[in-house]
Design an enzyme around this catalytic site. Structure first.
Site, PDB file in Angstrom:
ATOM      1  N   ASN A  47       0.611  -1.031  -0.025  1.00  0.00           N
ATOM      2  CA  ASN A  47      -0.123   0.043  -0.032  1.00  0.00           C
ATOM      3  C   ASN A  47       0.698   1.297   0.216  1.00  0.00           C
ATOM      4  OD1 ASN A  47       1.022   0.024   2.535  1.00  0.00           O
ATOM      5  ND2 ASN A  47      -0.991   0.166   3.642  1.00  0.00           N
ATOM      6  N   SER A 139      11.639 -11.020  14.236  1.00  0.00           N
ATOM      7  CA  SER A 139      12.575  -9.915  14.641  1.00  0.00           C
ATOM      8  C   SER A 139      13.129 -10.795  15.624  1.00  0.00           C
ATOM      9  CB  SER A 139      12.039  -8.555  14.915  1.00  0.00           C
ATOM     10  OG  SER A 139      12.979  -7.977  15.702  1.00  0.00           O
ATOM     11  N   TYR A 164       5.678  -2.738  19.057  1.00  0.00           N
ATOM     12  CA  TYR A 164       6.162  -3.332  17.795  1.00  0.00           C
ATOM     13  C   TYR A 164       6.514  -4.924  18.038  1.00  0.00           C
ATOM     14  CZ  TYR A 164       9.532  -4.632  14.418  1.00  0.00           C
ATOM     15  OH  TYR A 164      10.130  -5.440  13.419  1.00  0.00           O
ATOM     16  N   LYS A 168       5.121  -8.592  16.711  1.00  0.00           N
ATOM     17  CA  LYS A 168       5.982  -9.663  16.146  1.00  0.00           C
ATOM     18  C   LYS A 168       5.695 -11.024  17.103  1.00  0.00           C
ATOM     19  CE  LYS A 168       7.706  -7.805  12.599  1.00  0.00           C
ATOM     20  NZ  LYS A 168       7.253  -7.926  11.579  1.00  0.00           N
ATOM     21  N   ASN A 213      15.451   6.451  12.654  1.00  0.00           N
ATOM     22  CA  ASN A 213      15.770   5.793  13.858  1.00  0.00           C
ATOM     23  C   ASN A 213      16.646   4.753  14.036  1.00  0.00           C
ATOM     24  OD1 ASN A 213      12.773   6.711  14.887  1.00  0.00           O
ATOM     25  ND2 ASN A 213      11.984   5.260  13.124  1.00  0.00           N
TER      26      ASN A 213
HETATM   27  P1  NAD Z   1       9.685  -1.470   5.112  1.00  0.00           P
HETATM   28  O1  NAD Z   1       8.719  -0.405   6.027  1.00  0.00           O
HETATM   29  O2  NAD Z   1      10.712  -0.891   4.030  1.00  0.00           O
HETATM   30  O3  NAD Z   1       8.608  -2.479   4.069  1.00  0.00           O
HETATM   31  C1  NAD Z   1       7.540  -2.971   4.791  1.00  0.00           C
HETATM   32  C2  NAD Z   1       6.474  -2.489   3.654  1.00  0.00           C
HETATM   33  O4  NAD Z   1       5.349  -3.047   3.932  1.00  0.00           O
HETATM   34  C3  NAD Z   1       6.436  -1.303   3.200  1.00  0.00           C
HETATM   35  O5  NAD Z   1       6.491  -1.204   1.728  1.00  0.00           O
HETATM   36  C4  NAD Z   1       5.086  -0.772   3.354  1.00  0.00           C
HETATM   37  O6  NAD Z   1       4.735   0.209   2.543  1.00  0.00           O
HETATM   38  C5  NAD Z   1       4.448  -2.122   3.373  1.00  0.00           C
HETATM   39  N1  NAD Z   1       3.132  -2.197   3.998  1.00  0.00           N
HETATM   40  C6  NAD Z   1       2.949  -1.804   5.660  1.00  0.00           C
HETATM   41  N2  NAD Z   1       1.595  -2.168   6.039  1.00  0.00           N
HETATM   42  C7  NAD Z   1       1.047  -2.469   4.804  1.00  0.00           C
HETATM   43  C8  NAD Z   1      -0.223  -2.901   4.501  1.00  0.00           C
HETATM   44  N3  NAD Z   1      -1.092  -3.114   5.506  1.00  0.00           N
HETATM   45  N4  NAD Z   1      -0.550  -3.317   3.372  1.00  0.00           N
HETATM   46  C9  NAD Z   1       0.318  -3.261   2.357  1.00  0.00           C
HETATM   47  N5  NAD Z   1       1.559  -2.845   2.420  1.00  0.00           N
HETATM   48  C10 NAD Z   1       2.064  -2.670   3.617  1.00  0.00           C
HETATM   49  O7  NAD Z   1      10.346  -2.273   6.281  1.00  0.00           O
HETATM   50  P2  NAD Z   1      11.422  -3.336   5.923  1.00  0.00           P
HETATM   51  O8  NAD Z   1      12.667  -2.833   6.681  1.00  0.00           O
HETATM   52  O9  NAD Z   1      11.543  -3.932   4.547  1.00  0.00           O
HETATM   53  O10 NAD Z   1      10.947  -4.751   6.635  1.00  0.00           O
HETATM   54  C11 NAD Z   1      10.196  -5.755   6.376  1.00  0.00           C
HETATM   55  C12 NAD Z   1       9.342  -6.390   7.397  1.00  0.00           C
HETATM   56  O11 NAD Z   1      10.673  -7.248   8.314  1.00  0.00           O
HETATM   57  C13 NAD Z   1       8.695  -5.867   8.243  1.00  0.00           C
HETATM   58  O12 NAD Z   1       7.816  -6.555   8.947  1.00  0.00           O
HETATM   59  C14 NAD Z   1       9.415  -5.601   9.500  1.00  0.00           C
HETATM   60  O13 NAD Z   1       9.078  -5.275  10.796  1.00  0.00           O
HETATM   61  C15 NAD Z   1      10.426  -6.643   9.498  1.00  0.00           C
HETATM   62  N6  NAD Z   1      11.914  -6.567  10.166  1.00  0.00           N
HETATM   63  C16 NAD Z   1      12.622  -5.427   9.649  1.00  0.00           C
HETATM   64  C17 NAD Z   1      13.878  -5.349  10.358  1.00  0.00           C
HETATM   65  C18 NAD Z   1      14.614  -4.172  10.141  1.00  0.00           C
HETATM   66  O14 NAD Z   1      15.608  -3.870  10.822  1.00  0.00           O
HETATM   67  N7  NAD Z   1      14.467  -3.415   8.888  1.00  0.00           N
HETATM   68  C19 NAD Z   1      14.173  -6.149  11.421  1.00  0.00           C
HETATM   69  C20 NAD Z   1      13.378  -7.269  11.922  1.00  0.00           C
HETATM   70  C21 NAD Z   1      12.310  -7.381  11.417  1.00  0.00           C
HETATM   71  N1  UDP Z   2      22.139   3.554  17.608  1.00  0.00           N
HETATM   72  C1  UDP Z   2      22.871   5.089  18.006  1.00  0.00           C
HETATM   73  N2  UDP Z   2      22.221   5.871  17.304  1.00  0.00           N
HETATM   74  C2  UDP Z   2      21.256   6.220  16.620  1.00  0.00           C
HETATM   75  C3  UDP Z   2      20.633   5.044  16.187  1.00  0.00           C
HETATM   76  C4  UDP Z   2      20.935   3.771  16.674  1.00  0.00           C
HETATM   77  O1  UDP Z   2      23.716   4.815  18.768  1.00  0.00           O
HETATM   78  O2  UDP Z   2      20.990   7.322  16.050  1.00  0.00           O
HETATM   79  C5  UDP Z   2      22.448   2.286  18.348  1.00  0.00           C
HETATM   80  C6  UDP Z   2      21.590   1.755  19.197  1.00  0.00           C
HETATM   81  O3  UDP Z   2      21.570   2.240  20.490  1.00  0.00           O
HETATM   82  C7  UDP Z   2      21.756   0.247  18.991  1.00  0.00           C
HETATM   83  C8  UDP Z   2      22.388   0.272  17.700  1.00  0.00           C
HETATM   84  O4  UDP Z   2      22.793   1.554  17.389  1.00  0.00           O
HETATM   85  O5  UDP Z   2      22.535  -0.208  19.874  1.00  0.00           O
HETATM   86  C9  UDP Z   2      21.199  -0.548  16.556  1.00  0.00           C
HETATM   87  O6  UDP Z   2      20.032   0.362  16.742  1.00  0.00           O
HETATM   88  P1  UDP Z   2      19.019   0.245  15.665  1.00  0.00           P
HETATM   89  O7  UDP Z   2      17.986   0.977  16.025  1.00  0.00           O
HETATM   90  O8  UDP Z   2      19.553   0.410  14.274  1.00  0.00           O
HETATM   91  O9  UDP Z   2      18.675  -1.451  15.739  1.00  0.00           O
HETATM   92  P2  UDP Z   2      18.046  -2.227  16.982  1.00  0.00           P
HETATM   93  O10 UDP Z   2      19.021  -3.003  17.389  1.00  0.00           O
HETATM   94  O11 UDP Z   2      17.625  -1.225  18.134  1.00  0.00           O
HETATM   95  O12 UDP Z   2      16.829  -2.727  16.454  1.00  0.00           O
END
Ligand code: NAD
Ligand code: UDP
Length: 353
Positions: A47, A139, A164, A168, A213
């Site tokens: 979306n 995650s 969040y 998960k 973030n």
């Molecule tokens: P992202 O935000 O880039 O991708 C998520 C996508 O889902 C986006 O394109 C968003 O538009 C879409 N989306 C959200 N709600 C929706 C809905 N209701 N309908 C259709 N599309 C929708 O994030 P990402 O970093 O690519 O992460 C992908 C997945 O992996 C997420 O579920 C996130 O929670 C999980 N995850 C990410 C990380 C990370 O550090 N990036 C770590 C652990 C888990």
């Molecule tokens: N972090 C930091 N400064 C920032 C963002 C993150 O020092 O501006 C640190 C944070 O405390 C953590 C690590 O970087 O130790 C990774 O943070 P991130 O938010 O990327 O991922 P997380 O492990 O929290 O999911």
């Protein structure tokens, strides 16, 4: 090509058609590239809540393919069902979700609504359309603070510190219950550690809206001058250099892990939990210094106070992925830093021109 040959040779793995829910996002777009390179087909539903169609156009250009894609909210059952009817698929990867930890504390109801509902709707529509395989973006956060690193999949899930994380946690439970009840269902819960980096072409990457973030986008936006100074959150942790330790993984390695996961999903039923990490922890200062060295620049940073909710140490044991999927991360920290910067430099405003 290499993978296709291997698949043919093994005679077990058929080329698959995979629906990527949230496939326009950071991890989804890289996974689309890896799936196509391995000989699979993809269909994307998103979306664009946190992404844009330009990301899909870039994946199409990179892979020289056309990807069927739909601007659909995954919570919209009728619209999702219409996509399933039009585009028959073998497997779903569920990336669609809201993912900002801090925002989830401010807007818990929106997070529970979106993340839980997308999962429930997907499960219903999959069942009605006889799609039995789902790979889920979970995650490391579900391990909570109780478990000490290295984190093993066999550990009991912990207590999350934000909505969040709880989404998960709950979605893992929902998917596990669904698989218990429906013996045809194949569920793979992938627990990601810290994905960073970008495709080496620099044409797709992470495009956070507003102030990032996460660490790596903050680092690269500081390097390009969009942010004045990186604040390292805490320098007094009980770690070798006083800053937090994490398991950073190149997003292309993570993407390749998804290819192995969908191929594995067709060979078994029930639930499997698999960590996708490298198993090697690095500190925040390791990242800062590796980024400076890999890209030959200086980063403006200062040590600030701790961020609420951060764990001192979080890294995986990555053995199960190797044993079960035959996958392990190949790219190192230098690759991660170089590719993050390459994406940032080529796209100073992300996908916006
Ligand atoms: P992202 O935000 O880039 O991708 C998520 C996508 O889902 C986006 O394109 C968003 O538009 C879409 N989306 C959200 N709600 C929706 C809905 N209701 N309908 C259709 N599309 C929708 O994030 P990402 O970093 O690519 O992460 C992908 C997945 O992996 C997420 O579920 C996130 O929670 C999980 N995850 C990410 C990380 C990370 O550090 N990036 C770590 C652990 C888990
Ligand atoms: N972090 C930091 N400064 C920032 C963002 C993150 O020092 O501006 C640190 C944070 O405390 C953590 C690590 O970087 O130790 C990774 O943070 P991130 O938010 O990327 O991922 P997380 O492990 O929290 O999911």
């Amino acid at each position: 090509l290499e993978n296709r040959w291997y698949n043919c040779f093994k005679g077990e793995i058929n080329n698959m058609r995979v629906l990527l829910a949230g496939g326009a996002g950071y991890i989804g777009s890289h996974t689309a590239v890896s799936l196509i390179e391995a000989g699979h087909e993809v269909v994307i539903v998103d979306n664009y809540d946190n992404s844009c169609a330009e990301a899909i156009a870039r994946v199409e250009a990179l892979t020289n393919t056309q990807i069927p894609h739909y601007e659909v909210d995954v919570k919209d059952k009728a619209a999702l069902d219409a996509v399933f009817k039009k585009e028959p698929v073998d497997c779903v990867i569920h990336f669609a979700g809201l993912k900002a930890v801090g925002e989830s504390v401010e807007k818990p109801v929106a997070y529970y609504r979106n993340n839980i509902d997308t999962t429930l709707t997907l499960l219903e529509v999959m069942k009605e359309n006889h799609v039995n395989q789902i790979v889920f973006s979970s995650s490391a956060t579900v391990y909570g603070a109780e478990n000490a690193s290295p984190l093993y999949e066999t550990m009991k899930k912990g207590t999350c510190t934000n909505p969040y994380g709880w989404t998960k946690w709950m979605m893992e439970q929902i998917l596990s219950d669904a698989a218990y009840a429906d013996k045809d269902l194949s569920v793979i819960l992938l627990r990601y550690f810290n994905p960073i980096g970008a495709h080496p072409s620099g044409t797709i990457g992470e495009d956070p809206q507003g102030i990032p973030n996460n660490l790596m986008p903050y680092v690269s936006q500081t390097a390009i001058g969009k942010r004045e100074c990186l604040t390292v959150f805490g320098g007094d942790y009980d770690t070798p250099d006083g800053t937090c330790l994490r398991d950073y993984i190149h997003v292309c390695d993570l993407a390749e892990g998804h290819v192995k996961a969908v191929e594995y999903a067709q060979t078994r039923k029930g639930v499997d939990i698999i960590n996708l990490g490298t198993g090697t922890p690095y500190s925040v200062l390791d990242i800062v210094h590796a980024f400076e060295k890999a890209n030959n620049l200086k980063l403006n940073y200062k040590i600030g106070p701790r961020r609420e909710g951060d764990l001192a140490v979080c890294f995986s044991n990555a053995d199960k992925a190797k044993e079960v999927l035959g996958w392990q991360a190949k790219r190192n920290l230098e690759d991660m830093c170089r590719d993050s910067w390459n994406w940032q430099k080529q796209n100073p405003n992300g996908y916006k021109k």
